[in-house]
Design a protein around this motif. Sequence first.
Motif, PDB file in Angstrom:
ATOM      1  N   SER A 134       0.852  -1.191   0.000  1.00  0.00           N
ATOM      2  CA  SER A 134       0.000   0.000   0.000  1.00  0.00           C
ATOM      3  C   SER A 134       0.889   1.243   0.000  1.00  0.00           C
ATOM      4  N   PRO A 135       0.362   2.382  -0.448  1.00  0.00           N
ATOM      5  CA  PRO A 135       1.169   3.610  -0.513  1.00  0.00           C
ATOM      6  C   PRO A 135       1.746   4.002   0.846  1.00  0.00           C
ATOM      7  N   ILE A 136       2.960   4.504   0.822  1.00  0.00           N
ATOM      8  CA  ILE A 136       3.649   4.951   2.042  1.00  0.00           C
ATOM      9  C   ILE A 136       3.398   6.437   2.237  1.00  0.00           C
ATOM     10  N   ASN A 137       3.097   6.813   3.451  1.00  0.00           N
ATOM     11  CA  ASN A 137       2.915   8.232   3.775  1.00  0.00           C
ATOM     12  C   ASN A 137       4.293   8.821   4.090  1.00  0.00           C
ATOM     13  N   TRP A 138       5.062   9.103   3.035  1.00  0.00           N
ATOM     14  CA  TRP A 138       6.447   9.541   3.180  1.00  0.00           C
ATOM     15  C   TRP A 138       6.570  10.792   4.039  1.00  0.00           C
ATOM     16  N   LEU A 139       5.681  11.739   3.835  1.00  0.00           N
ATOM     17  CA  LEU A 139       5.777  13.027   4.509  1.00  0.00           C
ATOM     18  C   LEU A 139       5.054  13.045   5.854  1.00  0.00           C
ATOM     19  N   GLY A 140       4.412  11.938   6.198  1.00  0.00           N
ATOM     20  CA  GLY A 140       3.660  11.882   7.448  1.00  0.00           C
ATOM     21  C   GLY A 140       4.375  11.121   8.553  1.00  0.00           C
ATOM     22  N   ASN A 141       5.552  10.583   8.250  1.00  0.00           N
ATOM     23  CA  ASN A 141       6.344   9.858   9.245  1.00  0.00           C
ATOM     24  C   ASN A 141       7.695  10.546   9.418  1.00  0.00           C
ATOM     25  N   THR A 142       8.177  10.561  10.629  1.00  0.00           N
ATOM     26  CA  THR A 142       9.367  11.347  10.963  1.00  0.00           C
ATOM     27  C   THR A 142      10.562  11.017  10.078  1.00  0.00           C
ATOM     28  N   TRP A 143      10.989   9.764  10.085  1.00  0.00           N
ATOM     29  CA  TRP A 143      12.227   9.433   9.375  1.00  0.00           C
ATOM     30  C   TRP A 143      12.075   9.420   7.866  1.00  0.00           C
ATOM     31  N   THR A 144      10.913   9.003   7.362  1.00  0.00           N
ATOM     32  CA  THR A 144      10.727   9.049   5.907  1.00  0.00           C
ATOM     33  C   THR A 144      10.684  10.504   5.423  1.00  0.00           C
ATOM     34  N   ALA A 145      10.108  11.403   6.227  1.00  0.00           N
ATOM     35  CA  ALA A 145      10.090  12.826   5.870  1.00  0.00           C
ATOM     36  C   ALA A 145      11.518  13.379   5.842  1.00  0.00           C
ATOM     37  N   ARG A 146      12.324  12.970   6.824  1.00  0.00           N
ATOM     38  CA  ARG A 146      13.724  13.407   6.857  1.00  0.00           C
ATOM     39  C   ARG A 146      14.494  12.869   5.654  1.00  0.00           C
ATOM     40  N   ILE A 147      14.217  11.612   5.285  1.00  0.00           N
ATOM     41  CA  ILE A 147      14.899  11.011   4.133  1.00  0.00           C
ATOM     42  C   ILE A 147      14.556  11.754   2.848  1.00  0.00           C
ATOM     43  N   MET A 219      10.275  23.960   4.688  1.00  0.00           N
ATOM     44  CA  MET A 219       9.043  24.749   4.584  1.00  0.00           C
ATOM     45  C   MET A 219       8.114  24.191   3.505  1.00  0.00           C
ATOM     46  N   ASN A 220       8.681  23.896   2.327  1.00  0.00           N
ATOM     47  CA  ASN A 220       7.848  23.573   1.170  1.00  0.00           C
ATOM     48  C   ASN A 220       7.569  22.088   0.988  1.00  0.00           C
ATOM     49  N   ILE A 221       8.445  21.219   1.485  1.00  0.00           N
ATOM     50  CA  ILE A 221       8.228  19.785   1.295  1.00  0.00           C
ATOM     51  C   ILE A 221       7.404  19.196   2.439  1.00  0.00           C
ATOM     52  N   THR A 222       7.857  19.403   3.676  1.00  0.00           N
ATOM     53  CA  THR A 222       7.173  18.778   4.825  1.00  0.00           C
ATOM     54  C   THR A 222       6.453  19.781   5.717  1.00  0.00           C
ATOM     55  N   ASN A 223       6.739  21.075   5.531  1.00  0.00           N
ATOM     56  CA  ASN A 223       6.211  22.125   6.416  1.00  0.00           C
ATOM     57  C   ASN A 223       6.568  21.840   7.879  1.00  0.00           C
ATOM     58  N   GLY A 224       7.729  21.204   8.066  1.00  0.00           N
ATOM     59  CA  GLY A 224       8.212  20.917   9.417  1.00  0.00           C
ATOM     60  C   GLY A 224       7.604  19.689  10.050  1.00  0.00           C
ATOM     61  N   GLY A 225       6.625  19.100   9.405  1.00  0.00           N
ATOM     62  CA  GLY A 225       5.907  17.980  10.006  1.00  0.00           C
ATOM     63  C   GLY A 225       6.589  16.641   9.803  1.00  0.00           C
ATOM     64  N   PRO A 226       6.064  15.603  10.453  1.00  0.00           N
ATOM     65  CA  PRO A 226       4.946  15.663  11.410  1.00  0.00           C
ATOM     66  C   PRO A 226       5.400  16.127  12.792  1.00  0.00           C
ATOM     67  N   ALA A 227       4.626  16.990  13.398  1.00  0.00           N
ATOM     68  CA  ALA A 227       4.875  17.501  14.763  1.00  0.00           C
ATOM     69  C   ALA A 227       6.274  18.080  14.923  1.00  0.00           C
ATOM     70  N   ASN A 228       6.695  18.874  13.952  1.00  0.00           N
ATOM     71  CA  ASN A 228       7.993  19.574  13.985  1.00  0.00           C
ATOM     72  C   ASN A 228       9.200  18.645  13.900  1.00  0.00           C
ATOM     73  N   THR A 229       9.011  17.354  13.644  1.00  0.00           N
ATOM     74  CA  THR A 229      10.128  16.411  13.683  1.00  0.00           C
ATOM     75  C   THR A 229      11.030  16.466  12.450  1.00  0.00           C
ATOM     76  N   SER A 230      10.634  17.210  11.416  1.00  0.00           N
ATOM     77  CA  SER A 230      11.513  17.396  10.258  1.00  0.00           C
ATOM     78  C   SER A 230      11.873  18.869  10.062  1.00  0.00           C
ATOM     79  N   MET A 231      11.466  19.714  11.005  1.00  0.00           N
ATOM     80  CA  MET A 231      11.711  21.150  10.901  1.00  0.00           C
ATOM     81  C   MET A 231      13.186  21.485  11.117  1.00  0.00           C
ATOM     82  N   THR A 232      13.699  22.431  10.335  1.00  0.00           N
ATOM     83  CA  THR A 232      15.075  22.885  10.503  1.00  0.00           C
ATOM     84  C   THR A 232      15.103  24.110  11.408  1.00  0.00           C
TER      85      THR A 232
END
Length: 276
Positions: A134-147, A219-232
Amino acid sequence: MKTKKRKIMGWTFVIPASIMIVIFNFVPMIQSFILSLKRGSGTNMTFTGLSNYKRMFQDKIFKMTLSNTFIYLILEVAIMLVIAMFLASLLNDKRLKGKWCTTSLVSYSIIFRSLFSVDGFINTILTNLHLIASPINWLGNTWTARIVIVLALLWRWTGYNMIFFLAALQNIDSSIYEAAVVDGANAFQKFTKITIPMLRPTTAIMSTNGTLQLFDESMNITNGGPANTSMTISHYIYNLSFAGNPNFGYASAISYVVFILVAILAFIQMKVGDEK
């Protein structure tokens, strides 16, 4: 008389530029430091000393964004340098035809966000190849968003640094490689014993500092999410300054931390890159 005229002419060019640098660089830096010692907003700002700097030690979001930034720095710069150096070595081959390098100033963050969305191209390909059920929520999980952000950074900086490495490689005397071949060196030995040591002065200061000041991708890819865990950290400074209730004093204090980190890393890279 001619020497005096030359000196006057030289100062005529230097002074205006120096004044502009002072006005638009050093004056704002001083004002920002003064602002970092205050609290409040608008005209109701009061001097509070180092309270903004002390606040950082209790600020969980600051600690998270700082660690995120260093995760991006360590992963992206390490991988990028290897790839950029390898590609530059390939392009430096005189037998290779059609060696053109192009760079784009068009923002790619939105493209990456679209590629890695739940119904995006990446999930479609992986699903069709039956690599995922099934599709992966890349931008909704901490480490996949960082990747995803790291992959975007590799896209952004690899070609940029490859050009510098290529320019440095073209300044290496070919007779050094020819002598190595005579001595029986293979391609790997030439790369590790000649190419890498000769490229040490060409360090990636710009990409390292750019990663520390990373904003667009967060800002534009993850908007810092989820819960600021990918925010710079730069994204956090932006939010403190312009989102919700502005806190310019605290934002200025964090900005000075970034400034100090950039200065330290630039100093280390200069020392590593040039033994002299």
